[in-house]
Motif scaffolding. Structure first.
Motif, PDB file in Angstrom:
ATOM      1  N   UNK A  49       0.796  -1.231   0.000  1.00 14.88           N
ATOM      2  CA  UNK A  49       0.000   0.000   0.000  1.00 14.88           C
ATOM      3  C   UNK A  49       0.832   1.285   0.000  1.00 14.88           C
ATOM      4  N   UNK A  50       2.090   1.208   0.439  1.00 14.49           N
ATOM      5  CA  UNK A  50       2.934   2.408   0.439  1.00 14.49           C
ATOM      6  C   UNK A  50       3.291   2.856  -0.968  1.00 14.49           C
ATOM      7  N   UNK A  51       3.087   1.991  -1.958  1.00 17.26           N
ATOM      8  CA  UNK A  51       3.388   2.346  -3.342  1.00 17.26           C
ATOM      9  C   UNK A  51       2.176   2.900  -4.083  1.00 17.26           C
ATOM     10  N   UNK A  52       1.068   3.051  -3.384  1.00 15.38           N
ATOM     11  CA  UNK A  52      -0.166   3.536  -4.004  1.00 15.38           C
ATOM     12  C   UNK A  52      -0.613   4.803  -3.288  1.00 15.38           C
ATOM     13  N   UNK A  53      -0.892   5.829  -4.052  1.00 17.45           N
ATOM     14  CA  UNK A  53      -1.422   7.082  -3.511  1.00 17.45           C
ATOM     15  C   UNK A  53      -2.927   7.109  -3.748  1.00 17.45           C
ATOM     16  N   UNK A  54      -3.605   7.962  -2.981  1.00 21.49           N
ATOM     17  CA  UNK A  54      -5.063   8.056  -3.104  1.00 21.49           C
ATOM     18  C   UNK A  54      -5.496   9.516  -3.164  1.00 21.49           C
ATOM     19  N   UNK A  55      -6.642   9.718  -3.766  1.00 14.25           N
ATOM     20  CA  UNK A  55      -7.317  11.015  -3.752  1.00 14.25           C
ATOM     21  C   UNK A  55      -8.796  10.740  -3.517  1.00 14.25           C
ATOM     22  N   UNK A  56      -9.390  11.536  -2.645  1.00 13.57           N
ATOM     23  CA  UNK A  56     -10.822  11.443  -2.382  1.00 13.57           C
ATOM     24  C   UNK A  56     -11.453  12.715  -2.913  1.00 13.57           C
ATOM     25  N   UNK A  57     -12.378  12.550  -3.843  1.00 18.66           N
ATOM     26  CA  UNK A  57     -13.037  13.683  -4.488  1.00 18.66           C
ATOM     27  C   UNK A  57     -12.012  14.675  -5.033  1.00 18.66           C
ATOM     28  N   UNK A  58     -10.967  14.115  -5.646  1.00 17.39           N
ATOM     29  CA  UNK A  58      -9.911  14.841  -6.357  1.00 17.39           C
ATOM     30  C   UNK A  58      -8.971  15.623  -5.449  1.00 17.39           C
ATOM     31  N   UNK A  59      -8.935  15.305  -4.152  1.00 13.55           N
ATOM     32  CA  UNK A  59      -7.971  15.888  -3.226  1.00 13.55           C
ATOM     33  C   UNK A  59      -7.101  14.768  -2.671  1.00 13.55           C
ATOM     34  N   UNK A  60      -5.778  14.975  -2.677  1.00 11.18           N
ATOM     35  CA  UNK A  60      -4.894  13.960  -2.126  1.00 11.18           C
ATOM     36  C   UNK A  60      -5.348  13.575  -0.729  1.00 11.18           C
ATOM     37  N   UNK A  61      -5.236  12.285  -0.412  1.00 12.97           N
ATOM     38  CA  UNK A  61      -5.741  11.781   0.867  1.00 12.97           C
ATOM     39  C   UNK A  61      -4.823  10.691   1.399  1.00 12.97           C
ATOM     40  N   UNK A  62      -4.587  10.730   2.701  1.00 15.11           N
ATOM     41  CA  UNK A  62      -3.811   9.693   3.365  1.00 15.11           C
ATOM     42  C   UNK A  62      -4.712   8.565   3.824  1.00 15.11           C
TER      43      UNK A  62
END
Length: 83
Positions: free
Chosen positions: A50-63
């Motif tokens: 999972x450390x190699x995958x980034x996320x965005x929620x509703x087009x905002x970066x999210x941890x």
């Protein structure tokens, strides 16, 4: 919830996007990743590290602790570097 995948994450999952209905106990990005990983071997391969995958929620970066709710759009993508 709409899930969108980019780059090699898309290749491993085998689709560009999907609609999912996670159970109520999935409340944040980290929980969503764990739930998606358990769906099948394709999702498990995409989120194996999972450390190699980034996320965005509703087009905002999210941890991993960022909340997710029904109706959200969650995007997963590899880290991006620039030059």
């Amino acid at each position: 919830m709409r899930i969108v995948y980019f780059a090699w994450v898309r290749q491993r999952v085998g689709t560009a996007e999907e609609e999912v209905s996670p159970p109520p106990e999935v409340r944040d990005v980290g929980g969503l990743v764990r739930w998606l990983s358990a769906l099948d071997e394709r999702h498990a391969a995409a989120f194996a590290n999972p450390r190699l995958v980034r996320a965005a929620v509703n087009q905002d970066f999210a941890g991993p602790d960022h909340p997710v709710r029904p109706g959200d759009e969650v995007a997963f993508f590899p880290p991006v570097t620039g030059g």
